[in-house]
Design a protein around this motif. Structure first.
Motif, mmCIF file in Angstrom:
data_model
loop_
_atom_site.group_PDB
_atom_site.id
_atom_site.type_symbol
_atom_site.label_atom_id
_atom_site.label_comp_id
_atom_site.label_asym_id
_atom_site.label_seq_id
_atom_site.Cartn_x
_atom_site.Cartn_y
_atom_site.Cartn_z
ATOM 1 N N GLN A 12 0.844 -1.188 0.000
ATOM 2 C CA GLN A 12 0.000 0.000 0.000
ATOM 3 C C GLN A 12 0.879 1.236 0.000
ATOM 4 O OE1 GLN A 12 -2.595 0.568 3.453
ATOM 5 N NE2 GLN A 12 -4.184 1.416 2.122
ATOM 6 N N PHE A 69 1.419 -5.590 3.714
ATOM 7 C CA PHE A 69 0.487 -6.406 4.481
ATOM 8 C C PHE A 69 0.574 -7.862 4.030
ATOM 9 C CE2 PHE A 69 -1.901 -3.269 6.811
ATOM 10 C CZ PHE A 69 -1.755 -2.115 6.066
ATOM 11 N N THR A 80 -1.242 -6.745 10.634
ATOM 12 C CA THR A 80 -1.330 -5.334 10.990
ATOM 13 C C THR A 80 -0.433 -4.453 10.144
ATOM 14 O OG1 THR A 80 0.283 -5.770 12.715
ATOM 15 C CG2 THR A 80 -2.044 -5.728 13.371
ATOM 16 N N TYR A 137 -13.995 -3.386 3.231
ATOM 17 C CA TYR A 137 -13.076 -3.543 4.345
ATOM 18 C C TYR A 137 -12.971 -2.220 5.104
ATOM 19 C CZ TYR A 137 -11.069 -8.086 3.079
ATOM 20 O OH TYR A 137 -10.875 -9.430 2.822
ATOM 21 N N GLN A 138 -12.745 -2.328 6.394
ATOM 22 C CA GLN A 138 -12.468 -1.168 7.238
ATOM 23 C C GLN A 138 -11.010 -1.233 7.676
ATOM 24 O OE1 GLN A 138 -13.654 -1.214 11.424
ATOM 25 N NE2 GLN A 138 -14.736 0.711 11.101
ATOM 26 N N GLN A 139 -10.258 -0.163 7.433
ATOM 27 C CA GLN A 139 -8.860 -0.126 7.834
ATOM 28 C C GLN A 139 -8.656 1.030 8.808
ATOM 29 O OE1 GLN A 139 -5.979 0.443 4.674
ATOM 30 N NE2 GLN A 139 -4.295 -0.304 5.922
ATOM 31 N N GLN A 150 -3.771 -0.556 11.818
ATOM 32 C CA GLN A 150 -4.271 -1.931 11.784
ATOM 33 C C GLN A 150 -4.388 -2.413 10.344
ATOM 34 O OE1 GLN A 150 -7.866 -2.467 14.066
ATOM 35 N NE2 GLN A 150 -7.200 -1.044 15.660
ATOM 36 N N GLY A 151 -4.498 -3.726 10.187
ATOM 37 C CA GLY A 151 -4.758 -4.278 8.869
ATOM 38 C C GLY A 151 -6.226 -4.169 8.518
ATOM 39 N N PRO A 152 -6.547 -4.268 7.252
ATOM 40 C CA PRO A 152 -7.952 -4.199 6.839
ATOM 41 C C PRO A 152 -8.766 -5.331 7.467
ATOM 42 C CG PRO A 152 -6.488 -3.964 4.947
ATOM 43 C CD PRO A 152 -5.639 -4.404 6.101
ATOM 44 N N LYS A 153 -9.995 -4.992 7.842
ATOM 45 C CA LYS A 153 -10.913 -5.963 8.414
ATOM 46 C C LYS A 153 -12.147 -6.050 7.542
ATOM 47 C CE LYS A 153 -13.826 -5.056 11.734
ATOM 48 N NZ LYS A 153 -14.417 -4.665 13.040
ATOM 49 N N ALA A 162 -11.754 5.858 9.883
ATOM 50 C CA ALA A 162 -10.978 4.795 9.243
ATOM 51 C C ALA A 162 -10.974 5.042 7.748
ATOM 52 C CB ALA A 162 -11.590 3.417 9.533
ATOM 53 N N TYR A 168 -12.178 3.248 4.373
ATOM 54 C CA TYR A 168 -13.082 2.181 3.937
ATOM 55 C C TYR A 168 -12.694 1.787 2.519
ATOM 56 C CZ TYR A 168 -15.506 2.979 8.209
ATOM 57 O OH TYR A 168 -15.783 3.073 9.545
#
Lengths: 113, 115
Positions: free
Chosen positions: A38, A90, A105, B35-37, B41-44, B88, B90
């Motif tokens: 990214q 990532f 993370t 996804y929510q980032q 944090q990593g994307p969820k 966040a 999105y």
């Protein structure tokens, strides 16, 4: 369920030096493994993936990653980094046969001149 | 091929207001993801669509978040009312059916700031 651990949140490295970004995963079933990159203010781009076969996979811009099943790792390496490699990386895992990725993370790689 | 389009790129709202994000996937991609980032944090995964049906919304806070994908093409994600912790990026992504093999294509995301 699967999980991914990226132990290093930030990795500074000088230009033309080698780098390794670590990724460990856990899963009770077989998995696919991915590295995404990214760049600032951009979406994630697929860098490389392991699905099956050869455990060493390469990207077009000189990165490589090796799937190590016994150590449940998928570390990303590059022998000589460039300033343009500065980005967040990532690691992601998905159980084979599913479409759901679990992301780590992230590791922020900063290449210094 | 054109990439995954998202709008707006940035949005600032006050808490308790509502907001909507739009995503247009790559043509022909049957599967769409939101996804929510959160920063650091990593994307969820929030929700996954296969055509216009929901496949997985187990991590979507349904009391305030909703999403739809009418006609199996573009999609909207709505938050109502927003909370501070919703700040966040999105990300929308799309893939051919077998995403586990091919990987996703992500859009550039919408950065939401709730104040």
């Amino acid at each position: 369920a699967q999980s991914v651990t990226q132990l290093d949140s930030q990795v500074p490295v000088f230009e033309e030096a080698p780098v390794e970004l670590r990724c460990n995963y856990s899963s009770s079933v077989s998995v696919y493994l991915f590295w995404y990159v990214q760049y600032p203010n951009q979406g994630l781009q697929l860098l490389l993936k392991y699905l099956s076969g050869s455990t060493l996979v390469e990207s077009i811009n000189g990165f490589e990653a090796e799937f190590n099943k016994s150590q449940t790792s998928f570390h990303l390496r590059k022998p000589s980094v460039h300033i343009s490699d500065t980005a967040e990386y990532f690691c992601a895992v998905s159980a084979t046969g599913t479409y759901k990725y679990i992301f780590g993370t992230g590791t922020r790689l900063k290449v210094l001149a | 091929e054109a990439g995954v389009a998202q709008s707006p790129r940035y949005k600032i709202i006050e808490k308790r207001q509502s907001v909507a994000f739009w995503c247009n996937p790559i043509s022909g991609h049957a599967t769409l993801y939101w996804y929510q980032q959160i920063l650091g944090q990593g994307p969820k995964l929030l929700i996954q669509f296969q055509n216009n049906g929901v496949v997985d919304d187990s991590q979507l806070p349904k009391d305030r978040f909703s999403a739809e994908r009418l006609k199996g093409v573009d999609s909207t994600l709505k938050i109502q009312p927003a909370k501070l912790e919703d700040s966040a990026v999105y990300l929308c992504a799309s893939s051919l059916a077998r995403a586990g093999v091919g990987g996703y294509t992500f859009g550039s995301g919408t950065r939401l700031t709730v104040v």
